[in-house]
Design an enzyme around this catalytic site. Structure first.
Site, mmCIF file in Angstrom:
data_model
loop_
_atom_site.group_PDB
_atom_site.id
_atom_site.type_symbol
_atom_site.label_atom_id
_atom_site.label_comp_id
_atom_site.label_asym_id
_atom_site.label_seq_id
_atom_site.Cartn_x
_atom_site.Cartn_y
_atom_site.Cartn_z
ATOM 1 N N ASN A 86 -4.337 14.444 10.109
ATOM 2 C CA ASN A 86 -4.434 15.881 10.359
ATOM 3 C C ASN A 86 -5.363 16.538 9.329
ATOM 4 O O ASN A 86 -5.183 17.696 8.964
ATOM 5 C CB ASN A 86 -3.053 16.548 10.338
ATOM 6 C CG ASN A 86 -3.079 17.924 10.992
ATOM 7 O OD1 ASN A 86 -3.866 18.180 11.903
ATOM 8 N ND2 ASN A 86 -2.224 18.827 10.517
ATOM 9 N N HIS A 87 -6.343 15.766 8.875
ATOM 10 C CA HIS A 87 -7.316 16.261 7.906
ATOM 11 C C HIS A 87 -8.645 15.570 8.181
ATOM 12 O O HIS A 87 -8.765 14.347 8.034
ATOM 13 C CB HIS A 87 -6.855 15.983 6.476
ATOM 14 C CG HIS A 87 -7.589 16.794 5.450
ATOM 15 N ND1 HIS A 87 -8.908 16.552 5.116
ATOM 16 C CD2 HIS A 87 -7.192 17.853 4.683
ATOM 17 C CE1 HIS A 87 -9.291 17.411 4.197
ATOM 18 N NE2 HIS A 87 -8.273 18.224 3.910
ATOM 19 N N ASP A 88 -9.640 16.363 8.573
ATOM 20 C CA ASP A 88 -10.891 15.780 9.040
ATOM 21 C C ASP A 88 -11.691 15.060 7.963
ATOM 22 O O ASP A 88 -12.226 13.974 8.184
ATOM 23 C CB ASP A 88 -11.760 16.849 9.717
ATOM 24 C CG ASP A 88 -11.806 18.166 8.962
ATOM 25 O OD1 ASP A 88 -11.418 18.196 7.781
ATOM 26 O OD2 ASP A 88 -12.238 19.180 9.562
ATOM 27 N N THR A 117 -12.972 17.812 -3.531
ATOM 28 C CA THR A 117 -12.150 18.445 -2.506
ATOM 29 C C THR A 117 -12.954 18.435 -1.210
ATOM 30 O O THR A 117 -14.176 18.231 -1.222
ATOM 31 C CB THR A 117 -11.772 19.878 -2.914
ATOM 32 O OG1 THR A 117 -10.847 20.407 -1.958
ATOM 33 C CG2 THR A 117 -12.994 20.789 -2.956
ATOM 34 N N SER A 118 -12.287 18.670 -0.112
ATOM 35 C CA SER A 118 -12.972 18.570 1.186
ATOM 36 C C SER A 118 -14.138 19.538 1.299
ATOM 37 O O SER A 118 -15.151 19.246 1.947
ATOM 38 C CB SER A 118 -11.984 18.816 2.330
ATOM 39 O OG SER A 118 -11.372 20.086 2.193
ATOM 40 N N HIS A 166 -42.631 58.566 23.694
ATOM 41 C CA HIS A 166 -41.520 59.256 24.372
ATOM 42 C C HIS A 166 -41.613 59.061 25.891
ATOM 43 O O HIS A 166 -41.138 59.896 26.667
ATOM 44 C CB HIS A 166 -41.494 60.758 24.045
ATOM 45 C CG HIS A 166 -41.498 61.029 22.573
ATOM 46 N ND1 HIS A 166 -40.363 60.977 21.802
ATOM 47 C CD2 HIS A 166 -42.522 61.333 21.723
ATOM 48 C CE1 HIS A 166 -40.674 61.250 20.545
ATOM 49 N NE2 HIS A 166 -41.975 61.465 20.470
ATOM 50 N N GLN A 243 -13.092 27.541 -4.168
ATOM 51 C CA GLN A 243 -13.060 26.238 -3.504
ATOM 52 C C GLN A 243 -14.194 26.101 -2.496
ATOM 53 O O GLN A 243 -14.636 25.000 -2.189
ATOM 54 C CB GLN A 243 -11.715 26.024 -2.786
ATOM 55 C CG GLN A 243 -11.544 24.617 -2.239
ATOM 56 C CD GLN A 243 -10.204 24.414 -1.586
ATOM 57 O OE1 GLN A 243 -10.031 24.715 -0.418
ATOM 58 N NE2 GLN A 243 -9.240 23.911 -2.355
ATOM 59 N N SER A 291 -35.792 37.511 45.334
ATOM 60 C CA SER A 291 -34.622 38.269 45.784
ATOM 61 C C SER A 291 -34.103 37.640 47.064
ATOM 62 O O SER A 291 -34.880 37.227 47.924
ATOM 63 C CB SER A 291 -35.003 39.734 46.037
ATOM 64 O OG SER A 291 -33.992 40.399 46.772
ATOM 65 N N ARG A 331 -9.583 30.644 -1.664
ATOM 66 C CA ARG A 331 -9.984 30.084 -0.379
ATOM 67 C C ARG A 331 -8.925 30.339 0.682
ATOM 68 O O ARG A 331 -7.742 30.177 0.451
ATOM 69 C CB ARG A 331 -10.191 28.555 -0.504
ATOM 70 C CG ARG A 331 -10.990 27.926 0.653
ATOM 71 C CD ARG A 331 -10.086 27.434 1.779
ATOM 72 N NE ARG A 331 -10.854 27.198 2.988
ATOM 73 C CZ ARG A 331 -11.220 25.996 3.409
ATOM 74 N NH1 ARG A 331 -10.871 24.931 2.754
ATOM 75 N NH2 ARG A 331 -11.915 25.867 4.527
ATOM 76 N N ARG A 340 -17.834 26.322 12.706
ATOM 77 C CA ARG A 340 -18.084 25.417 13.827
ATOM 78 C C ARG A 340 -18.866 26.101 14.949
ATOM 79 O O ARG A 340 -19.285 25.444 15.900
ATOM 80 C CB ARG A 340 -16.766 24.866 14.362
ATOM 81 C CG ARG A 340 -16.216 23.711 13.542
ATOM 82 C CD ARG A 340 -14.914 23.175 14.147
ATOM 83 N NE ARG A 340 -14.612 21.847 13.677
ATOM 84 C CZ ARG A 340 -14.017 21.550 12.521
ATOM 85 N NH1 ARG A 340 -13.690 22.544 11.706
ATOM 86 N NH2 ARG A 340 -13.772 20.305 12.167
#
Length: 446
Positions: A86-88, A117-118, A166, A243, A291, A331, A340
Protein backbone atom coordinates in the site's frame (compact mmCIF):
# COMPACT_ATOMS: atom_id res chain seq x y z
CA UNK A 1 -16.31 -2.77 -20.67
CA UNK A 2 -12.64 -3.07 -21.50
CA UNK A 3 -10.76 0.20 -21.75
CA UNK A 4 -10.23 1.38 -25.32
CA UNK A 5 -10.69 4.55 -27.36
CA UNK A 6 -14.47 4.10 -27.36
CA UNK A 7 -14.86 3.36 -23.65
CA UNK A 8 -12.33 5.78 -22.15
CA UNK A 9 -13.88 8.47 -19.95
CA UNK A 10 -11.30 11.10 -20.83
CA UNK A 11 -11.11 12.20 -24.49
CA UNK A 12 -7.34 12.32 -24.04
CA UNK A 13 -7.31 8.53 -23.74
CA UNK A 14 -10.29 8.09 -26.02
CA UNK A 15 -11.13 10.28 -28.99
CA UNK A 16 -7.70 11.91 -29.15
CA UNK A 17 -5.58 8.94 -28.10
CA UNK A 18 -3.77 8.61 -31.45
CA UNK A 19 -2.69 12.25 -31.35
CA UNK A 20 -1.57 12.25 -27.73
CA UNK A 21 -0.39 8.75 -26.89
CA UNK A 22 3.29 9.78 -27.09
CA UNK A 23 2.78 11.79 -23.90
CA UNK A 24 2.44 8.58 -21.90
CA UNK A 25 6.25 8.52 -21.90
CA UNK A 26 6.11 11.35 -19.34
CA UNK A 27 2.73 11.42 -17.64
CA UNK A 28 1.30 7.91 -17.32
CA UNK A 29 1.45 5.76 -14.20
CA UNK A 30 3.99 3.67 -16.08
CA UNK A 31 6.10 6.76 -16.70
CA UNK A 32 5.98 7.77 -13.04
CA UNK A 33 7.15 4.31 -11.97
CA UNK A 34 9.86 4.28 -14.66
CA UNK A 35 11.26 7.63 -13.53
CA UNK A 36 11.15 6.51 -9.89
CA UNK A 37 13.17 3.43 -10.82
CA UNK A 38 15.62 5.62 -12.72
CA UNK A 39 16.16 7.97 -9.77
CA UNK A 40 16.55 5.09 -7.29
CA UNK A 41 19.15 3.43 -9.51
CA UNK A 42 21.04 6.68 -10.11
CA UNK A 43 21.10 7.35 -6.37
CA UNK A 44 22.34 3.84 -5.58
CA UNK A 45 25.11 4.12 -8.17
CA UNK A 46 26.04 7.59 -6.90
CA UNK A 47 26.47 6.16 -3.40
CA UNK A 48 28.84 3.67 -4.95
CA UNK A 49 30.82 6.39 -6.69
CA UNK A 50 31.16 8.21 -3.38
CA UNK A 51 32.56 5.00 -1.77
CA UNK A 52 29.71 4.28 0.60
CA UNK A 53 29.47 0.83 -0.91
CA UNK A 54 31.43 -1.13 -3.49
CA UNK A 55 29.35 -1.82 -6.59
CA UNK A 56 30.95 -4.19 -9.11
CA UNK A 57 30.81 -3.15 -12.78
CA UNK A 58 28.63 -6.15 -13.59
CA UNK A 59 25.96 -5.04 -11.11
CA UNK A 60 26.19 -1.44 -12.30
CA UNK A 61 25.66 -2.57 -15.88
CA UNK A 62 22.78 -4.81 -14.83
CA UNK A 63 20.93 -1.99 -13.07
CA UNK A 64 21.54 0.46 -15.89
CA UNK A 65 19.93 -2.05 -18.25
CA UNK A 66 16.99 -2.33 -15.83
CA UNK A 67 16.48 1.45 -16.17
CA UNK A 68 17.01 1.51 -19.94
CA UNK A 69 14.78 -1.49 -20.66
CA UNK A 70 12.11 -0.86 -18.04
CA UNK A 71 8.98 -2.56 -19.31
CA UNK A 72 5.26 -2.77 -18.72
CA UNK A 73 5.90 -6.15 -17.14
CA UNK A 74 8.30 -4.53 -14.67
CA UNK A 75 5.73 -1.85 -13.85
CA UNK A 76 3.07 -4.53 -13.38
CA UNK A 77 5.36 -6.35 -10.91
CA UNK A 78 5.69 -3.15 -8.93
CA UNK A 79 1.92 -2.50 -8.98
CA UNK A 80 1.28 -6.04 -7.69
CA UNK A 81 3.74 -5.42 -4.87
CA UNK A 82 2.01 -2.13 -4.12
CA UNK A 83 -1.19 -4.07 -3.41
CA UNK A 84 0.67 -5.59 -0.46
CA UNK A 85 2.70 -2.59 0.69
CA UNK A 86 0.00 0.00 0.00
CA UNK A 87 2.98 2.25 -0.71
CA UNK A 88 4.06 2.96 -4.26
CA UNK A 89 7.67 4.00 -3.68
CA UNK A 90 8.32 1.12 -1.26
CA UNK A 91 7.19 -1.23 -4.02
CA UNK A 92 9.85 0.30 -6.29
CA UNK A 93 12.46 -0.30 -3.58
CA UNK A 94 11.47 -3.95 -3.32
CA UNK A 95 11.61 -4.30 -7.11
CA UNK A 96 15.20 -3.09 -7.20
CA UNK A 97 16.18 -5.28 -4.28
CA UNK A 98 14.79 -8.22 -6.22
CA UNK A 99 16.95 -7.17 -9.17
CA UNK A 100 19.99 -7.27 -6.87
CA UNK A 101 18.97 -10.75 -5.77
CA UNK A 102 19.20 -11.78 -9.43
CA UNK A 103 22.89 -10.72 -9.36
CA UNK A 104 23.66 -12.43 -6.08
CA UNK A 105 24.19 -8.96 -4.57
CA UNK A 106 22.12 -9.36 -1.42
CA UNK A 107 24.83 -7.58 0.58
CA UNK A 108 24.08 -4.35 -1.32
CA UNK A 109 20.29 -4.38 -0.95
CA UNK A 110 20.06 -2.00 2.00
CA UNK A 111 21.86 0.72 0.03
CA UNK A 112 18.77 0.92 -2.15
CA UNK A 113 16.75 3.93 -0.89
CA UNK A 114 19.35 4.52 1.85
CA UNK A 115 18.31 7.37 4.17
CA UNK A 116 15.55 8.54 1.85
CA UNK A 117 11.86 9.29 2.14
CA UNK A 118 9.47 8.61 -0.71
CA UNK A 119 9.29 12.28 -1.61
CA UNK A 120 13.02 12.36 -2.32
CA UNK A 121 12.14 10.02 -5.16
CA UNK A 122 8.82 11.58 -6.20
CA UNK A 123 10.16 15.14 -6.05
CA UNK A 124 13.04 14.28 -8.35
CA UNK A 125 11.31 11.77 -10.61
CA UNK A 126 8.39 14.08 -11.41
CA UNK A 127 10.53 17.20 -12.07
CA UNK A 128 12.77 15.06 -14.29
CA UNK A 129 9.86 13.66 -16.29
CA UNK A 130 8.40 17.19 -16.46
CA UNK A 131 11.73 18.54 -17.73
CA UNK A 132 11.86 15.90 -20.46
CA UNK A 133 8.25 16.55 -21.47
CA UNK A 134 8.88 20.28 -21.74
CA UNK A 135 12.20 20.02 -23.56
CA UNK A 136 11.33 17.16 -25.92
CA UNK A 137 7.68 17.87 -26.63
CA UNK A 138 6.04 21.06 -25.37
CA UNK A 139 8.67 23.66 -26.25
CA UNK A 140 9.34 22.23 -29.74
CA UNK A 141 5.58 22.21 -30.37
CA UNK A 142 4.98 25.82 -29.35
CA UNK A 143 8.13 27.05 -31.12
CA UNK A 144 7.08 25.24 -34.31
CA UNK A 145 3.67 26.91 -34.09
CA UNK A 146 5.30 30.30 -33.60
CA UNK A 147 7.40 29.65 -36.71
CA UNK A 148 4.29 28.69 -38.71
CA UNK A 149 2.56 31.94 -37.72
CA UNK A 150 5.67 33.92 -38.61
CA UNK A 151 5.79 32.34 -42.08
CA UNK A 152 2.21 33.46 -42.67
CA UNK A 153 3.10 36.93 -41.38
CA UNK A 154 5.92 37.20 -43.91
CA UNK A 155 3.64 35.89 -46.67
CA UNK A 156 1.00 38.54 -45.90
CA UNK A 157 3.39 41.37 -45.05
CA UNK A 158 2.17 43.62 -47.87
CA UNK A 159 -1.54 42.87 -47.60
CA UNK A 160 -3.45 45.99 -46.42
CA UNK A 161 -6.41 45.31 -44.18
CA UNK A 162 -9.07 47.35 -42.48
CA UNK A 163 -8.38 47.41 -38.76
CA UNK A 164 -11.19 47.21 -36.25
CA UNK A 165 -10.90 48.78 -32.83
CA UNK A 166 -13.91 48.20 -30.60
CA UNK A 167 -15.22 46.21 -33.56
CA UNK A 168 -15.49 49.38 -35.63
CA UNK A 169 -13.55 50.36 -38.79
CA UNK A 170 -10.24 51.95 -37.82
CA UNK A 171 -6.95 53.06 -39.34
CA UNK A 172 -5.83 50.39 -41.83
CA UNK A 173 -3.08 47.95 -41.00
CA UNK A 174 -1.21 45.08 -42.64
CA UNK A 175 -2.37 41.49 -42.18
CA UNK A 176 1.21 40.34 -41.79
CA UNK A 177 1.87 42.80 -38.98
CA UNK A 178 -1.24 41.68 -37.13
CA UNK A 179 0.08 38.12 -37.20
CA UNK A 180 3.49 39.35 -36.04
CA UNK A 181 1.77 40.65 -32.91
CA UNK A 182 1.20 37.02 -31.91
CA UNK A 183 4.68 35.96 -32.97
CA UNK A 184 6.22 38.56 -30.65
CA UNK A 185 3.89 37.75 -27.77
CA UNK A 186 4.71 34.06 -28.01
CA UNK A 187 8.43 34.76 -28.32
CA UNK A 188 8.39 36.89 -25.17
CA UNK A 189 6.55 34.29 -23.13
CA UNK A 190 8.67 31.40 -24.39
CA UNK A 191 11.74 33.35 -23.33
CA UNK A 192 10.26 33.96 -19.88
CA UNK A 193 9.41 30.28 -19.66
CA UNK A 194 13.03 29.36 -20.41
CA UNK A 195 14.24 31.36 -17.40
CA UNK A 196 12.29 29.19 -14.96
CA UNK A 197 14.48 26.41 -13.53
CA UNK A 198 13.50 22.79 -13.06
CA UNK A 199 13.84 22.12 -9.34
CA UNK A 200 13.45 19.20 -7.00
CA UNK A 201 13.63 18.23 -3.35
CA UNK A 202 16.19 15.78 -1.99
CA UNK A 203 16.91 15.92 1.72
CA UNK A 204 15.31 13.16 3.76
CA UNK A 205 12.09 12.84 5.73
CA UNK A 206 11.73 16.52 6.66
CA UNK A 207 14.43 18.06 4.51
CA UNK A 208 17.28 18.03 7.06
CA UNK A 209 19.14 14.80 6.09
CA UNK A 210 18.29 13.40 9.54
CA UNK A 211 18.90 9.75 8.60
CA UNK A 212 21.94 10.50 6.47
CA UNK A 213 23.50 12.67 9.16
CA UNK A 214 22.93 10.20 11.99
CA UNK A 215 24.65 7.46 9.99
CA UNK A 216 27.55 9.60 8.72
CA UNK A 217 27.66 12.78 10.82
CA UNK A 218 30.93 14.07 9.37
CA UNK A 219 29.93 13.73 5.73
CA UNK A 220 28.80 16.76 3.69
CA UNK A 221 25.38 15.52 2.64
CA UNK A 222 24.26 18.89 1.29
CA UNK A 223 27.10 18.88 -1.23
CA UNK A 224 26.36 15.24 -2.05
CA UNK A 225 22.68 15.97 -2.72
CA UNK A 226 23.44 19.08 -4.77
CA UNK A 227 25.85 17.14 -6.97
CA UNK A 228 23.42 14.26 -7.35
CA UNK A 229 20.48 16.44 -8.38
CA UNK A 230 22.38 18.81 -10.63
CA UNK A 231 25.02 16.57 -12.19
CA UNK A 232 23.22 13.24 -12.38
CA UNK A 233 19.61 14.31 -12.85
CA UNK A 234 20.00 17.78 -14.36
CA UNK A 235 17.66 19.57 -11.94
CA UNK A 236 18.34 22.22 -9.31
CA UNK A 237 18.04 21.12 -5.70
CA UNK A 238 16.01 23.26 -3.33
CA UNK A 239 18.15 23.93 -0.24
CA UNK A 240 15.50 24.42 2.45
CA UNK A 241 12.45 22.18 2.22
CA UNK A 242 9.87 20.29 4.20
CA UNK A 243 9.24 16.67 3.27
CA UNK A 244 8.19 17.85 -0.18
CA UNK A 245 9.44 20.40 -2.67
CA UNK A 246 7.98 23.90 -2.76
CA UNK A 247 6.40 23.47 -6.23
CA UNK A 248 6.88 27.21 -6.72
CA UNK A 249 8.88 26.81 -9.92
CA UNK A 250 6.54 24.11 -11.16
CA UNK A 251 3.67 26.53 -10.53
CA UNK A 252 5.60 29.17 -12.45
CA UNK A 253 5.85 26.77 -15.39
CA UNK A 254 2.09 26.19 -15.25
CA UNK A 255 1.42 29.92 -15.12
CA UNK A 256 3.74 30.48 -18.07
CA UNK A 257 1.95 27.85 -20.14
CA UNK A 258 -1.35 29.40 -19.11
CA UNK A 259 -0.23 32.80 -20.41
CA UNK A 260 0.91 31.23 -23.68
CA UNK A 261 -2.42 29.44 -23.96
CA UNK A 262 -4.24 32.73 -23.40
CA UNK A 263 -2.32 34.23 -26.31
CA UNK A 264 -3.33 31.26 -28.45
CA UNK A 265 -6.98 31.72 -27.47
CA UNK A 266 -6.69 35.33 -28.60
CA UNK A 267 -5.16 34.16 -31.90
CA UNK A 268 -7.94 31.60 -32.43
CA UNK A 269 -10.64 34.21 -31.89
CA UNK A 270 -9.00 36.68 -34.26
CA UNK A 271 -8.55 34.11 -37.03
CA UNK A 272 -12.11 32.90 -36.42
CA UNK A 273 -13.30 36.48 -36.84
CA UNK A 274 -11.31 36.97 -40.04
CA UNK A 275 -12.90 33.81 -41.41
CA UNK A 276 -16.35 35.00 -40.35
CA UNK A 277 -15.97 38.25 -42.32
CA UNK A 278 -14.65 36.28 -45.30
CA UNK A 279 -11.06 37.56 -45.19
CA UNK A 280 -10.02 33.93 -45.28
CA UNK A 281 -11.53 30.99 -47.10
CA UNK A 282 -10.64 27.47 -46.02
CA UNK A 283 -9.33 24.60 -48.09
CA UNK A 284 -11.80 21.77 -48.39
CA UNK A 285 -11.11 18.06 -48.28
CA UNK A 286 -13.03 15.60 -50.40
CA UNK A 287 -15.58 13.71 -48.34
CA UNK A 288 -15.57 16.09 -45.38
CA UNK A 289 -18.83 17.63 -44.18
CA UNK A 290 -19.11 21.05 -42.55
CA UNK A 291 -22.74 20.80 -41.45
CA UNK A 292 -25.18 17.89 -41.33
CA UNK A 293 -27.91 20.20 -42.66
CA UNK A 294 -26.18 22.95 -44.67
CA UNK A 295 -24.04 21.54 -47.48
CA UNK A 296 -22.22 24.82 -48.18
CA UNK A 297 -20.66 25.14 -44.72
CA UNK A 298 -16.89 25.05 -44.13
CA UNK A 299 -16.66 25.73 -40.42
CA UNK A 300 -13.53 26.99 -38.62
CA UNK A 301 -13.57 23.90 -36.40
CA UNK A 302 -9.80 23.68 -35.90
CA UNK A 303 -9.70 27.07 -34.17
CA UNK A 304 -12.86 26.30 -32.21
CA UNK A 305 -11.48 22.94 -31.11
CA UNK A 306 -8.22 24.61 -30.06
CA UNK A 307 -10.01 27.34 -28.11
CA UNK A 308 -12.08 24.79 -26.22
CA UNK A 309 -9.11 22.64 -25.29
CA UNK A 310 -7.03 25.65 -24.30
CA UNK A 311 -9.80 26.70 -21.95
CA UNK A 312 -9.82 23.29 -20.26
CA UNK A 313 -6.03 23.31 -20.03
CA UNK A 314 -5.99 26.75 -18.41
CA UNK A 315 -8.64 25.82 -15.86
CA UNK A 316 -6.55 22.85 -14.71
CA UNK A 317 -3.28 24.78 -14.85
CA UNK A 318 -4.87 27.46 -12.66
CA UNK A 319 -5.76 24.86 -10.04
CA UNK A 320 -2.34 23.21 -10.20
CA UNK A 321 -0.43 26.46 -9.73
CA UNK A 322 -2.73 27.59 -6.93
CA UNK A 323 -2.85 24.30 -5.04
CA UNK A 324 0.58 22.68 -5.26
CA UNK A 325 2.63 25.36 -3.43
CA UNK A 326 0.34 24.97 -0.40
CA UNK A 327 0.97 22.09 2.02
CA UNK A 328 0.02 21.81 5.67
CA UNK A 329 3.07 22.07 7.94
CA UNK A 330 5.83 19.71 6.80
CA UNK A 331 3.62 17.76 4.39
CA UNK A 332 0.14 16.60 3.57
CA UNK A 333 -0.81 14.16 0.82
CA UNK A 334 -2.95 16.44 -1.34
CA UNK A 335 -0.09 17.05 -3.76
CA UNK A 336 0.19 13.35 -4.60
CA UNK A 337 -3.08 12.92 -6.48
CA UNK A 338 -2.88 16.40 -7.97
CA UNK A 339 0.58 15.75 -9.42
CA UNK A 340 -0.75 12.73 -11.26
CA UNK A 341 -2.83 15.12 -13.37
CA UNK A 342 -0.12 17.43 -14.69
CA UNK A 343 -0.17 15.63 -18.02
CA UNK A 344 -3.84 16.46 -18.56
CA UNK A 345 -3.48 20.20 -19.30
CA UNK A 346 -0.33 19.50 -21.31
CA UNK A 347 -2.25 17.01 -23.44
CA UNK A 348 -5.08 19.50 -24.05
CA UNK A 349 -2.46 22.16 -24.89
CA UNK A 350 -0.58 19.94 -27.36
CA UNK A 351 -3.89 18.99 -28.97
CA UNK A 352 -4.72 22.69 -29.33
CA UNK A 353 -1.37 23.52 -30.86
CA UNK A 354 -1.85 20.82 -33.48
CA UNK A 355 -5.39 22.01 -34.20
CA UNK A 356 -4.15 25.57 -34.75
CA UNK A 357 -1.38 24.34 -37.05
CA UNK A 358 -3.94 22.37 -39.02
CA UNK A 359 -6.27 25.36 -39.21
CA UNK A 360 -3.52 27.72 -40.34
CA UNK A 361 -2.61 25.27 -43.08
CA UNK A 362 -6.15 25.41 -44.46
CA UNK A 363 -6.38 29.22 -44.73
CA UNK A 364 -6.75 30.78 -48.17
CA UNK A 365 -6.53 34.57 -48.33
CA UNK A 366 -9.54 36.27 -49.92
CA UNK A 367 -7.90 39.53 -51.06
CA UNK A 368 -10.94 40.84 -52.97
CA UNK A 369 -12.90 40.91 -49.73
CA UNK A 370 -10.14 42.81 -47.91
CA UNK A 371 -10.05 45.35 -50.74
CA UNK A 372 -13.83 45.65 -50.73
CA UNK A 373 -13.86 46.48 -47.01
CA UNK A 374 -11.17 49.11 -47.48
CA UNK A 375 -13.04 50.65 -50.41
CA UNK A 376 -16.24 50.82 -48.36
CA UNK A 377 -14.53 52.63 -45.50
CA UNK A 378 -12.88 55.76 -46.81
CA UNK A 379 -13.73 57.45 -43.53
CA UNK A 380 -10.64 55.80 -42.02
CA UNK A 381 -8.37 58.26 -43.85
CA UNK A 382 -9.89 61.09 -41.78
CA UNK A 383 -7.15 60.56 -39.18
CA UNK A 384 -4.48 60.98 -41.85
CA UNK A 385 -6.05 64.17 -43.27
CA UNK A 386 -6.56 65.86 -39.92
CA UNK A 387 -2.99 65.00 -38.88
CA UNK A 388 -1.51 66.68 -41.95
CA UNK A 389 -3.82 69.65 -41.41
CA UNK A 390 -2.52 69.90 -37.85
CA UNK A 391 0.98 69.99 -39.29
CA UNK A 392 -0.13 72.87 -41.52
CA UNK A 393 -1.65 74.66 -38.50
CA UNK A 394 -5.12 74.47 -40.04
CA UNK A 395 -7.80 75.62 -37.55
CA UNK A 396 -9.69 72.79 -35.78
CA UNK A 397 -8.94 70.01 -38.32
CA UNK A 398 -10.15 67.23 -36.05
CA UNK A 399 -13.53 68.87 -35.59
CA UNK A 400 -13.85 69.46 -39.34
CA UNK A 401 -13.22 65.77 -40.11
CA UNK A 402 -15.49 64.72 -37.28
CA UNK A 403 -18.37 66.72 -38.74
CA UNK A 404 -17.69 65.17 -42.14
CA UNK A 405 -17.43 61.52 -41.15
CA UNK A 406 -18.80 60.62 -37.74
CA UNK A 407 -22.01 58.60 -37.87
CA UNK A 408 -22.43 59.06 -41.61
CA UNK A 409 -23.82 56.19 -43.64
CA UNK A 410 -21.52 56.44 -46.62
CA UNK A 411 -18.16 58.13 -46.94
CA UNK A 412 -16.45 57.30 -50.22
CA UNK A 413 -13.51 58.58 -52.21
CA UNK A 414 -15.65 61.26 -53.87
CA UNK A 415 -16.81 62.62 -50.50
CA UNK A 416 -13.26 62.83 -49.17
CA UNK A 417 -11.87 64.49 -52.30
CA UNK A 418 -14.69 67.05 -52.40
CA UNK A 419 -13.84 67.92 -48.80
CA UNK A 420 -10.13 68.27 -49.64
CA UNK A 421 -10.87 70.48 -52.67
CA UNK A 422 -12.73 72.97 -50.46
CA UNK A 423 -9.94 73.23 -47.90
CA UNK A 424 -8.11 76.56 -47.63
CA UNK A 425 -4.65 75.06 -48.02
CA UNK A 426 -2.03 75.13 -50.76
CA UNK A 427 -2.37 73.13 -53.95
CA UNK A 428 0.60 70.96 -52.97
CA UNK A 429 -1.04 70.02 -49.66
CA UNK A 430 -4.31 69.21 -51.43
CA UNK A 431 -2.37 66.99 -53.83
CA UNK A 432 -0.65 65.30 -50.89
CA UNK A 433 -3.99 64.69 -49.19
CA UNK A 434 -5.61 63.23 -52.29
CA UNK A 435 -2.85 60.63 -52.57
CA UNK A 436 -3.97 59.11 -49.27
CA UNK A 437 -6.18 56.03 -49.64
CA UNK A 438 -7.39 53.25 -47.34
CA UNK A 439 -4.94 50.98 -49.21
CA UNK A 440 -1.78 52.97 -48.53
CA UNK A 441 -2.60 54.54 -45.18
CA UNK A 442 -1.12 51.55 -43.34
CA UNK A 443 1.75 53.15 -41.46
CA UNK A 444 5.23 51.67 -41.34
CA UNK A 445 5.51 48.29 -43.00
CA UNK A 446 7.17 46.55 -40.06
Amino acid sequence: MDLNQLTAISPIDGRYRKQLQHLDEYFSEFALIKYRVLVEIEYFLFLGEKKFCKIPVSIKNHLQKVAENFSLEDAAWIKETEKITNHDVKAVEYFLKAKLDECKAEHLKEWIHFGLTSQDINNTAIPLSWKHAVEYDYLPAIINLQTAIEKLAVQYKNVPMLARTHGQPASPTNLGKELMVFVERLENQIQLFSYIPFTGKFGGATGNFNAHHIAYPKYNWVKFANEFCEERLGIQRQQYTTQIEHYDTLAAHFDAIKRINTILIDLCRDIWSYISVDYFKQKTKKGEIGSSAMPHKVNPIDFENAEGNLGIANAILEHLSAKLPISRLQRDLTDSTVLRNIGVPVAHTILSIRSIEKGLGKLVLNEPKLKEDLENNWAVVAEAIQTILRRENYPQPYEALKDLTRGKNKIDKKTIHQFITKLKVSTSVKKELKLITPYNYTGINL
